[in-house]
Design a protein around this motif. Structure first.
Motif, PDB file in Angstrom:
ATOM      1  N   GLY A   1       0.563  -0.932   0.185  1.00 31.34           N
ATOM      2  CA  GLY A   1       0.189  -0.612  -0.152  1.00 31.34           C
ATOM      3  C   GLY A   1       0.841   1.016   0.427  1.00 31.34           C
ATOM      4  N   GLU A   2       2.333   1.042   0.093  1.00 32.17           N
ATOM      5  CA  GLU A   2       2.842   2.697  -0.204  1.00 32.17           C
ATOM      6  C   GLU A   2       2.750   3.509  -1.109  1.00 32.17           C
ATOM      7  OE1 GLU A   2       7.981   3.709   1.737  1.00 32.17           O
ATOM      8  OE2 GLU A   2       6.851   1.860   1.434  1.00 32.17           O
ATOM      9  N   VAL A   3       3.015   4.319  -1.461  1.00 31.52           N
ATOM     10  CA  VAL A   3       3.064   4.971  -2.260  1.00 31.52           C
ATOM     11  C   VAL A   3       4.390   5.975  -2.957  1.00 31.52           C
ATOM     12  CG1 VAL A   3       2.156   7.399  -3.799  1.00 31.52           C
ATOM     13  CG2 VAL A   3       0.120   5.501  -1.861  1.00 31.52           C
ATOM     14  N   ILE A   4       4.695   6.379  -3.320  1.00 30.70           N
ATOM     15  CA  ILE A   4       5.887   6.853  -4.622  1.00 30.70           C
ATOM     16  C   ILE A   4       5.399   8.211  -4.794  1.00 30.70           C
ATOM     17  CG2 ILE A   4       7.916   7.199  -5.180  1.00 30.70           C
ATOM     18  CD1 ILE A   4       9.032   4.447  -5.297  1.00 30.70           C
TER      19      ILE A   4
ATOM     20  N   VAL B   1       2.254   6.555  -7.830  1.00 33.82           N
ATOM     21  CA  VAL B   1       2.408   4.780  -7.690  1.00 33.82           C
ATOM     22  C   VAL B   1       2.435   3.938  -6.792  1.00 33.82           C
ATOM     23  CG1 VAL B   1       3.527   4.780 -10.304  1.00 33.82           C
ATOM     24  CG2 VAL B   1       4.804   4.558  -7.704  1.00 33.82           C
ATOM     25  N   ARG B   2       0.808   3.638  -6.889  1.00 35.44           N
ATOM     26  CA  ARG B   2       1.128   2.242  -5.496  1.00 35.44           C
ATOM     27  C   ARG B   2       1.737   1.146  -5.432  1.00 35.44           C
ATOM     28  NH1 ARG B   2      -5.033   1.732  -3.456  1.00 35.44           N
ATOM     29  NH2 ARG B   2      -5.167   3.830  -4.116  1.00 35.44           N
ATOM     30  N   TRP B   3       2.356   0.908  -3.704  1.00 35.21           N
ATOM     31  CA  TRP B   3       2.877  -0.847  -4.242  1.00 35.21           C
ATOM     32  C   TRP B   3       1.873  -1.496  -3.970  1.00 35.21           C
ATOM     33  CZ3 TRP B   3       6.092  -4.140  -6.797  1.00 35.21           C
ATOM     34  CH2 TRP B   3       5.843  -5.246  -6.634  1.00 35.21           C
ATOM     35  N   ILE B   4       1.220  -3.153  -3.895  1.00 33.89           N
ATOM     36  CA  ILE B   4       0.647  -3.520  -4.143  1.00 33.89           C
ATOM     37  C   ILE B   4       1.288  -5.079  -4.179  1.00 33.89           C
ATOM     38  CG2 ILE B   4      -1.844  -5.088  -4.263  1.00 33.89           C
ATOM     39  CD1 ILE B   4      -2.764  -1.810  -5.743  1.00 33.89           C
TER      40      ILE B   4
ATOM     41  N   VAL C   1       1.959  -2.492  -9.032  1.00 28.22           N
ATOM     42  CA  VAL C   1       1.757  -0.884  -9.286  1.00 28.22           C
ATOM     43  C   VAL C   1       0.865  -0.545  -9.741  1.00 28.22           C
ATOM     44  CG1 VAL C   1       3.517   1.107 -10.118  1.00 28.22           C
ATOM     45  CG2 VAL C   1       4.242  -0.706  -8.901  1.00 28.22           C
ATOM     46  N   PHE C   2       0.091   0.341  -8.962  1.00 37.01           N
ATOM     47  CA  PHE C   2      -1.695   1.038  -9.329  1.00 37.01           C
ATOM     48  C   PHE C   2      -0.806   2.801  -9.568  1.00 37.01           C
ATOM     49  CE2 PHE C   2      -5.558   2.745  -8.234  1.00 37.01           C
ATOM     50  CZ  PHE C   2      -6.124   2.950  -9.428  1.00 37.01           C
TER      51      PHE C   2
END
Length: 242
Positions: A120-123, A130-133, A147-148
Motif C-alpha cells: 500500500g505504500e505510495v511513491i 504509484v502504489r505498491w500492492i 503497481v497502481f
C-alpha cells in the motif's frame, strides 16, 4: 528487434517487442512500461538481450540517465533480467519492490540497494503517484506484487491477463477469454484459495486501464475484467481441488 511504443494512458507508454518463436505461430509480446513524470519509473526491465533496443525506445521518451525508479512484478528474467544494466545506465535509479523480494533476492541481485516498499505504500513521482500492492503467489511467485498509478487509474497487471499473439496495444474489447485460453496453454498461474480473492481486491481499485505484460492492454471497466478473471481462476481452482 523492433520495439513498438504506444501511449496507453496519460503519461504511460507501452514498449512492446514481438517474439514470433514463443507461442508460435501467433507469437508472444514482451511489454515494458514507462511512467513519464518528474521522477520517471520503468515497470518491467525486459531480459538482458533486449536491453539495448528497449533503452533506445525509452530514450525517445525521456533521457535514460534520468530514470529514477525501476520496478516489476516478481523476480524472473523477462521482468528484471536487465535490472543491473538499467542501474548502470541511470546513476540515480533505484529498484523499488516489496519486502519479500528484497529479502529473498534483490538485496543480493541488485547492484544498488533496493527501496523496500510496504504493502500500500505510495511513491510520489511528481505528477504521477504509484502504489505498491503485495500479491503473493498471484499469478505466481512468493514475492509477487503490482503497481497502481493513481492519477491515470492504470493498474500494471504483470503476468495477469497474459495473451498470446500480437494484438493491438490497447483494446476496449474484453481480454478475459484470451487470457484464460493462454493460461490453459501455459499453466503458469498458482492456483490457491487466495488467487481469486486477491484478484477481486485488485478490482476494488476500479482501474481505467490494465497495462498487461504479455498482450494487449485494456481500457474501460477494469474492475469488470478483473472480476471476470477472478471468476475463471475460482472455477479452475475448484476443478483442480476436485
Amino acid at each position: 528487434m523492433t520495439v513498438r511504443t504506444d501511449e496507453v494512458a496519460d503519461g504511460v507508454f507501452r514498449l512492446s517487442t514481438l517474439v514470433p518463436e514463443v507461442a508460435a505461430p501467433a507469437g508472444f509480446t514482451f511489454n515494458q512500461y514507462l511512467v513519464r513524470a518528474e521522477q520517471p519509473l520503468l515497470f518491467h526491465t525486459g531480459p538482458r538481450h533486449m536491453f539495448a533496443a528497449i533503452a533506445e525506445a525509452v530514450g525517445r521518451l525521456t533521457p535514460v540517465e534520468g530514470l529514477r525508479w525501476i520496478s516489476f512484478g516478481h523476480v524472473e528474467s523477462d521482468e528484471c533480467g536487465s535490472m543491473n544494466q538499467w542501474l548502470a545506465a541511470a546513476p540515480l535509479a533505484q529498484v523499488a519492490h516489496g519486502a519479500t523480494a528484497c529479502m529473498v533476492s534483490l538485496n543480493d541481485l541488485a547492484d544498488r540497494p533496493p527501496r523496500v516498499l510496504a504493502d500500500g505504500e505510495v511513491i510520489d513521482l511528481g505528477g504521477k503517484r504509484v502504489r505498491w500492492i503485495d500479491t503473493p503467489h498471484v499469478p505466481h511467485a512468493w514475492e509477487s506484487g503490482l503497481v497502481f498509478e493513481e492519477t491515470a487509474g492504470t493498474l500494471f497487471t504483470g503476468d495477469l491477463f497474459t495473451q498470446a499473439g500480437d494484438g493491438p496495444a490497447l483494446t476496449r474489447e474484453s481480454i478475459v477469454e484470451a487470457a484464460a485460453s493462454t493460461e490453459e496453454m501455459f499453466k503458469a498461474s498458482a492456483l490457491t484459495p487466495q488467487t481469486a480473492p486477491t484478484i477481486r481486491r485488485l478490482a476494488d481499485l476500479q482501474p481505467r486501464t490494465l497495462a498487461v505484460m504479455h498482450g494487449s492492454c485494456f481500457a474501460g471497466d477494469g474492475a469488470g475484467e478483473l472480476s471476470g478473471l477472478a471468476d475463471y481462476y475460482e472455477r479452475a481452482f475448484r476443478t483442480a481441488a476436485a
